[in-house]
Design a protein around this motif. Structure first.
Motif, PDB file in Angstrom:
ATOM      1  N   LEU A 199       0.804  -1.226   0.000  1.00  0.00           N
ATOM      2  CA  LEU A 199       0.000   0.000   0.000  1.00  0.00           C
ATOM      3  C   LEU A 199       0.836   1.276   0.000  1.00  0.00           C
ATOM      4  O   LEU A 199       0.431   2.282  -0.557  1.00  0.00           O
ATOM      5  N   LEU A 200       1.999   1.245   0.621  1.00  0.00           N
ATOM      6  CA  LEU A 200       2.809   2.458   0.710  1.00  0.00           C
ATOM      7  C   LEU A 200       3.312   2.901  -0.661  1.00  0.00           C
ATOM      8  O   LEU A 200       3.438   4.102  -0.929  1.00  0.00           O
ATOM      9  N   THR A 201       3.588   1.944  -1.549  1.00  0.00           N
ATOM     10  CA  THR A 201       4.258   2.276  -2.805  1.00  0.00           C
ATOM     11  C   THR A 201       3.416   2.014  -4.051  1.00  0.00           C
ATOM     12  O   THR A 201       3.731   2.539  -5.115  1.00  0.00           O
ATOM     13  N   SER A 202       2.369   1.213  -3.973  1.00  0.00           N
ATOM     14  CA  SER A 202       1.591   0.876  -5.164  1.00  0.00           C
ATOM     15  C   SER A 202       0.846   2.110  -5.678  1.00  0.00           C
ATOM     16  O   SER A 202       0.618   3.073  -4.950  1.00  0.00           O
TER      17      SER A 202
ATOM     18  N   ASP B 145      -3.507  -0.898  -9.113  1.00  0.00           N
ATOM     19  CA  ASP B 145      -2.967  -1.754  -8.051  1.00  0.00           C
ATOM     20  C   ASP B 145      -3.302  -1.187  -6.677  1.00  0.00           C
ATOM     21  O   ASP B 145      -3.733  -1.908  -5.768  1.00  0.00           O
ATOM     22  N   TYR B 146      -3.071   0.116  -6.519  1.00  0.00           N
ATOM     23  CA  TYR B 146      -3.334   0.739  -5.226  1.00  0.00           C
ATOM     24  C   TYR B 146      -4.822   0.682  -4.876  1.00  0.00           C
ATOM     25  O   TYR B 146      -5.184   0.337  -3.744  1.00  0.00           O
ATOM     26  N   LEU B 147      -5.682   1.014  -5.821  1.00  0.00           N
ATOM     27  CA  LEU B 147      -7.118   1.019  -5.541  1.00  0.00           C
ATOM     28  C   LEU B 147      -7.601  -0.368  -5.147  1.00  0.00           C
ATOM     29  O   LEU B 147      -8.406  -0.524  -4.219  1.00  0.00           O
ATOM     30  N   ARG B 148      -7.119  -1.398  -5.861  1.00  0.00           N
ATOM     31  CA  ARG B 148      -7.517  -2.770  -5.515  1.00  0.00           C
ATOM     32  C   ARG B 148      -7.031  -3.130  -4.110  1.00  0.00           C
ATOM     33  O   ARG B 148      -7.796  -3.675  -3.298  1.00  0.00           O
TER      34      ARG B 148
ATOM     35  N   VAL C  80      -7.885  -4.117   1.729  1.00  0.00           N
ATOM     36  CA  VAL C  80      -7.301  -3.954   3.062  1.00  0.00           C
ATOM     37  C   VAL C  80      -8.135  -3.052   3.958  1.00  0.00           C
ATOM     38  O   VAL C  80      -8.130  -3.210   5.190  1.00  0.00           O
ATOM     39  N   GLN C  81      -8.881  -2.113   3.380  1.00  0.00           N
ATOM     40  CA  GLN C  81      -9.641  -1.144   4.175  1.00  0.00           C
ATOM     41  C   GLN C  81     -10.505  -1.778   5.254  1.00  0.00           C
ATOM     42  O   GLN C  81     -10.544  -1.281   6.397  1.00  0.00           O
TER      43      GLN C  81
ATOM     44  N   ASP D 281     -12.383  -7.620  -6.715  1.00  0.00           N
ATOM     45  CA  ASP D 281     -10.931  -7.576  -6.598  1.00  0.00           C
ATOM     46  C   ASP D 281     -10.284  -8.929  -6.361  1.00  0.00           C
ATOM     47  O   ASP D 281      -9.058  -9.031  -6.355  1.00  0.00           O
ATOM     48  N   GLY D 282     -11.069  -9.974  -6.148  1.00  0.00           N
ATOM     49  CA  GLY D 282     -10.489 -11.273  -5.858  1.00  0.00           C
ATOM     50  C   GLY D 282      -9.864 -11.295  -4.476  1.00  0.00           C
ATOM     51  O   GLY D 282     -10.377 -10.690  -3.534  1.00  0.00           O
TER      52      GLY D 282
END
Length: 467
Positions: free
Chosen positions: A103-106, A110-113, A118-119, A262-263
């Motif tokens: 999450l820090l770097t995506s 990728d980040y949205l998925r 994770v939210q 998102d699987g």
């Protein structure tokens, strides 16, 4: 004379002559940034204003970037125009290489998925359930302090407490096996990442240099540790085993996270999230707790008032998530500590398209930094900014302040997903320690340096007295 048909002058465009320090011949500001980047940024703002151009390195390898210090500019970069400022800075690329694309770097899809998956693990209800892990580890530190007495250095003490806490929440009962390896390996990787990110002459990662080999060794050890525990969790869950260590730990929840759109996260993606949580979830909190305790040790009257509040609210009971809102004075002190010592002192982005910030033209492709370390010390925003004053964070004073005058957790769509967890962990742990001990500062000033996170460059020792 009539001016009706006179041609109008075009409105002036944004300035391209962005001010900044001249630096030294050939290498510009390289030495200043290497020796004390936080001090260099502070001087740049005081001498040149809220948008500053900096150059570092010899011709051909020179890095040119722009630092933005005013809260309006920070808001533009992190929030209102966040899509134009990506995590393409060399530091983030080095973090990706070392820890994976969590999450820090995506970015982008990728980040949205990842964020959607994770939210649910970071909702207030879920995070509040981690309170018992926090108090278990904080109680152990308080008990050790009572038996040991004397003086302690808050930097390693809080680093160990935060690491054990996040490891317990991630790994459940596997905390003992995980902590030793993480405590030994993570600092090596962090140092490697920072050195490479700010070195204009990078050795290829696959060259067999001593530093490359050591980083490769400890990275492989961290990966193997996470992979082993993930595999054990998934095997036990697949068998429906009653011996699963703790199906409510964050690792188990990550492995089980999924939705139709998102699987699920595969084993590598789970490991990458775990490594990012270990990096971002313990060093930042450890820094904030250590400096809060050290500031209170230097301000005994404020420490005494906070201890009275803790005892009045908690009595002899164990702190719970419900007590978080009942400890406003302690919370204000913690926020003031994060103002003076933000765990992420500098945040980097890269502009996708040319844009205007505070009347200055920032070109496409430019590296841009915002610096809580500097904005949090701006005398135009904070009266007597170096003074420790928790009452800056009363509700009335917070309401009258620009949203991005204080941004230790970032902001906008990439704001820290663990903000509530950090507040919960820190306030409950600090309450546990301050209720049982009076702290007196041995070291009055603690030097700091900027790595991936803010690093204490010297001890923060305090004398302990059980109360």
């Amino acid at each position: 004379m009539s001016l009706t048909n006179s041609p109008s002058r075009p409105a002036p465009g944004p300035r391209t002559d962005i001010p900044g320090p001249a630096g030294l011949p050939v290498i510009g500001s390289l030495l200043d940034l290497r020796r004390d980047s936080l001090g260099a940024f502070l001087r740049a703002q005081r001498e040149h204003g809220d948008v500053v151009r900096l150059e570092a390195g010899p011709p051909g390898l020179r890095s040119v970037f722009f630092a933005v210090f005013a809260p309006e500019g920070v808001q533009q970069i992190l929030a209102s125009q966040a899509a134009n400022f990506r995590k393409d800075h060399p530091l983030y690329e080095e973090v990706r290489q070392a820890f994976g694309n969590g999450l820090l770097t995506s970015q982008d899809a990728d980040y949205l998925r990842q964020r959607r998956l994770v939210q649910p693990l970071f909702t207030k209800r879920r995070v509040d359930g981690y309170a018992s892990a926090v108090t278990t580890e904080a109680d152990a530190v308080a008990a050790r302090w009572r038996s040991a007495g004397g003086a302690v250095d808050l930097v390693p003490e809080m680093n160990r407490l935060a690491l054990r806490t996040v490891a317990r929440i991630l790994f459940g009962l596997d905390v003992e096996a995980a902590v030793e390896a993480i405590d030994r390996c993570l600092p090596v990787v962090n140092d490697y990442v920072v050195r490479r990110a700010y070195n204009p002459l990078k050795m290829p990662r696959d060259w067999p240099t001593p530093r490359n080999l050591r980083a490769r060794e400890v990275t492989a050890e961290l990966n193997a540790l996470c992979d082993r525990i993930i595999a054990e969790r998934r095997t036990a869950a697949g068998k429906g085993s009653a011996d699963t260590p703790d199906t409510d730990d964050l690792l188990s929840l990550l492995a089980a996270a999924g939705n139709e759109e998102d699987g699920t996260l595969d084993a590598t993606e789970v490991r990458e999230q775990v490594l990012i949580f270990l990096l971002a979830g313990h060093e930042t909190t450890a820094t904030s707790m250590a400096f809060t305790l050290h500031l209170l040790a230097r301000h005994p009257e404020e420490q005494s008032r906070i201890r009275d509040e803790i005892r009045q609210v908690l009595g002899e009971g164990t702190p719970t998530a419900a007590d978080l809102d009942r400890l406003p004075r302690l919370t204000r002190a913690f926020k003031e500590s994060m103002r003076l010592y933000p765990a992420a002192p500098v945040v980097s982005r890269r502009a996708v398209a040319a844009t205007e910030i505070a009347g200055f033209a920032v070109p496409a492709g430019a590296d841009v930094v915002v610096a809580p370390w500097v904005t949090h010390r701006n005398p135009a925003l904070w009266e007597d900014p170096e003074r420790f004053d928790p009452d800056r964070f009363t509700p009335e004073r917070e309401a009258g302040r620009h949203r991005y005058a204080w941004f230790p957790f970032g902001g906008g769509p990439r704001a820290c997903i663990g903000q509530h967890f950090s507040m919960l962990e820190s306030v409950l742990a600090l309450a546990t320690l301050l209720r049982s001990h009076e702290l007196t500062a041995v070291d009055q000033d603690v030097p700091v340096a900027a790595g991936i996170t803010l690093q204490a460059a010297g001890p923060a020792r305090v004398r302990l007295r059980a109360v």
